[in-house]
Every structure is written in structure tokens, then in C-alpha cells.
Design a protein around this motif. Structure first.
Motif, mmCIF file in Angstrom:
data_model
loop_
_atom_site.group_PDB
_atom_site.id
_atom_site.type_symbol
_atom_site.label_atom_id
_atom_site.label_comp_id
_atom_site.label_asym_id
_atom_site.label_seq_id
_atom_site.Cartn_x
_atom_site.Cartn_y
_atom_site.Cartn_z
ATOM 1 N N ASP A 61 0.644 -1.174 0.117
ATOM 2 C CA ASP A 61 0.098 -0.023 0.165
ATOM 3 C C ASP A 61 1.100 1.144 0.063
ATOM 4 O O ASP A 61 2.141 1.327 0.513
ATOM 5 N N THR A 62 0.249 2.244 -0.602
ATOM 6 C CA THR A 62 1.013 3.517 -0.416
ATOM 7 C C THR A 62 -0.038 4.424 0.247
ATOM 8 O O THR A 62 -0.934 4.062 0.797
ATOM 9 N N LYS A 63 0.344 5.812 0.741
ATOM 10 C CA LYS A 63 -0.411 6.582 1.443
ATOM 11 C C LYS A 63 -1.785 6.886 0.667
ATOM 12 O O LYS A 63 -2.793 7.147 1.444
ATOM 13 N N THR A 64 -1.950 7.031 -0.567
ATOM 14 C CA THR A 64 -2.998 7.519 -1.367
ATOM 15 C C THR A 64 -3.801 6.265 -1.926
ATOM 16 O O THR A 64 -4.990 6.462 -2.363
ATOM 17 N N SER A 65 -3.162 5.152 -1.969
ATOM 18 C CA SER A 65 -4.022 3.934 -2.695
ATOM 19 C C SER A 65 -3.476 2.413 -2.017
ATOM 20 O O SER A 65 -2.352 2.504 -1.462
ATOM 21 N N PHE A 66 -4.340 1.767 -2.410
ATOM 22 C CA PHE A 66 -4.113 0.087 -2.157
ATOM 23 C C PHE A 66 -3.544 -0.244 -3.366
ATOM 24 O O PHE A 66 -3.880 -0.053 -4.421
ATOM 25 N N GLN A 67 -2.263 -0.906 -2.943
ATOM 26 C CA GLN A 67 -1.715 -1.475 -4.436
ATOM 27 C C GLN A 67 -1.240 -2.848 -4.342
ATOM 28 O O GLN A 67 -0.667 -3.424 -3.115
ATOM 29 N N TRP A 68 -1.287 -3.707 -5.460
ATOM 30 C CA TRP A 68 -0.970 -4.961 -5.332
ATOM 31 C C TRP A 68 0.148 -5.097 -6.687
ATOM 32 O O TRP A 68 -0.264 -4.335 -7.504
ATOM 33 N N ARG A 69 1.062 -6.161 -6.383
ATOM 34 C CA ARG A 69 2.021 -6.363 -7.568
ATOM 35 C C ARG A 69 1.964 -7.878 -7.655
ATOM 36 O O ARG A 69 1.850 -8.702 -6.865
ATOM 37 N N ILE A 70 2.086 -8.034 -9.196
ATOM 38 C CA ILE A 70 1.875 -9.601 -9.576
ATOM 39 C C ILE A 70 3.193 -9.702 -10.176
ATOM 40 O O ILE A 70 3.166 -9.267 -11.403
ATOM 41 N N ARG A 71 4.134 -10.297 -9.798
ATOM 42 C CA ARG A 71 5.399 -10.496 -10.433
ATOM 43 C C ARG A 71 5.450 -11.566 -11.431
ATOM 44 O O ARG A 71 4.579 -12.510 -11.235
ATOM 45 N N ASN A 72 6.233 -11.726 -12.250
ATOM 46 C CA ASN A 72 6.400 -12.726 -13.470
ATOM 47 C C ASN A 72 5.463 -12.970 -14.515
ATOM 48 O O ASN A 72 4.758 -13.981 -14.699
ATOM 49 N N LEU A 73 4.544 -11.735 -14.829
ATOM 50 C CA LEU A 73 3.845 -11.728 -15.670
ATOM 51 C C LEU A 73 4.155 -11.222 -17.062
ATOM 52 O O LEU A 73 4.257 -10.090 -17.255
ATOM 53 N N PRO A 74 4.620 -12.040 -18.113
ATOM 54 C CA PRO A 74 5.193 -11.390 -19.136
ATOM 55 C C PRO A 74 4.492 -10.915 -20.299
ATOM 56 O O PRO A 74 5.113 -10.399 -21.276
ATOM 57 N N TYR A 75 3.228 -10.891 -20.302
ATOM 58 C CA TYR A 75 2.282 -10.454 -21.367
ATOM 59 C C TYR A 75 2.245 -8.867 -21.556
ATOM 60 O O TYR A 75 2.569 -8.181 -20.551
ATOM 61 N N PRO A 76 1.966 -8.265 -22.771
ATOM 62 C CA PRO A 76 2.047 -6.932 -22.925
ATOM 63 C C PRO A 76 0.729 -6.340 -22.168
ATOM 64 O O PRO A 76 -0.306 -7.098 -21.715
#
Length: 150
Positions: A46-61
Motif C-alpha cells: 500500500d501507498t499513502k493514497t492507494s491500495f496497491q498489489w503487485r503481480i510479478r512474473n507476468l510477461p504479457y503485454p
């Protein structure tokens, strides 16, 4: 029964030993498959202004990804048009405050094989976080903040 030396047992195993002077370097013949390292990894940051998710290893455009909000299940959905990845996730902070999810607050970016999904925090949650911070920094009557040090 003869006792094998450590060198003979190393040669008989599934490893190959390379000997240089005194040091022995063991080289494995069987490496872990690449699928262990190429599976998508889902994490929340999370950041101060938003909830944030990261999905690593997704190679698609970037144009392959579709984000949507499911109001009945109170969750967000990430899917690819090539049907290679699908993920449902909820936002517990929004559930706690009983706020509806809005698709307009949802956005995403893609860089370095990582999909970054952001959901802008509503004003209600931002004010709650500010109140928590003020409560933590509650000062004494003469205006000094109590600092806990050891």
C-alpha cells in the motif's frame, strides 16, 4: 564390506565434483525447473493514497490484462484475454468500512514483467488513517509529544 572414501561417494552420487587444489566445488546435475521461478507472485504494497498489489512474473503485454470489479462478491478480478492468468482478490479495508468498490478507482500499469494494480483510497479511509496517526502522536497537555526510547 569396504568403506568408501568421501571422494568415491561423491563420484558415485548424482553430483559432479571439480577439485582445485584444496577446495572442492560441487556442481548439481539436476537444477530446479524454471516453472518454480516463473510462477506469478501476488503481493500487497500500500501507498499513502492507494491500495496497491503487485503481480510479478507476468510477461504479457499491457493490452492483454483486463481489470474488473465484482460488486456481488465485493472483489476485484484480474484476467488476461489469452486466458493464461486469473485472480480474484478482495480489499479487507473496504469491507471493514462497508464501502462499495468502484471500477473508476481501479487502475494498472505494467513494467519489468510486473503488473501493478492500484485502487485509490476513498476519503473515508484516508480520514480514518489520519485519525489513527493523530491518536498515535497524542501529546501531553503542555504540547510535547511522548517519545518512547530505550
Amino acid at each position: 564390506m569396504a568403506v568408501q572414501s568421501w571422494f568415491e561417494s561423491l563420484k558415485a552420487s548424482k553430483k559432479t565434483a571439480l577439485i582445485q587444489d584444496v577446495y572442492v566445488h560441487v556442481v548439481w546435475n539436476h537444477w530446479p525447473s524454471k516453472s518454480i521461478y516463473s510462477r506469478p507472485v501476488f503481493m500487497r504494497k500500500d501507498t499513502k493514497t492507494s491500495f496497491q498489489w503487485r503481480i510479478r512474473n507476468l510477461p504479457y503485454p499491457k493490452d492483454v490484462y483486463k481489470l474488473s470489479v465484482e460488486q456481488t462478491e465485493r472483489c476485484c478480478i484480474v484476467r488476461t484475454t489469452n486466458k493464461k492468468y486469473f485472480k480474484k482478490f478482495s480489499i479487507p479495508d473496504m469491507d471493514r468500512c462497508q464501502l462499495l468498490l468502484e471500477s473508476s478507482a481501479l487502475s494498472f500499469a505494467h513494467a519489468n514483467n510486473t503488473l501493478i494494480i492500484s485502487y485509490q483510497k476513498p476519503k473515508e479511509i484516508l480520514t480514518l488513517e489520519v485519525l489513527r496517526e493523530v491518536k498515535k502522536m497524542k501529546g501531553s497537555s503542555d504540547g510535547e509529544v511522548d517519545c518512547k526510547t530505550q
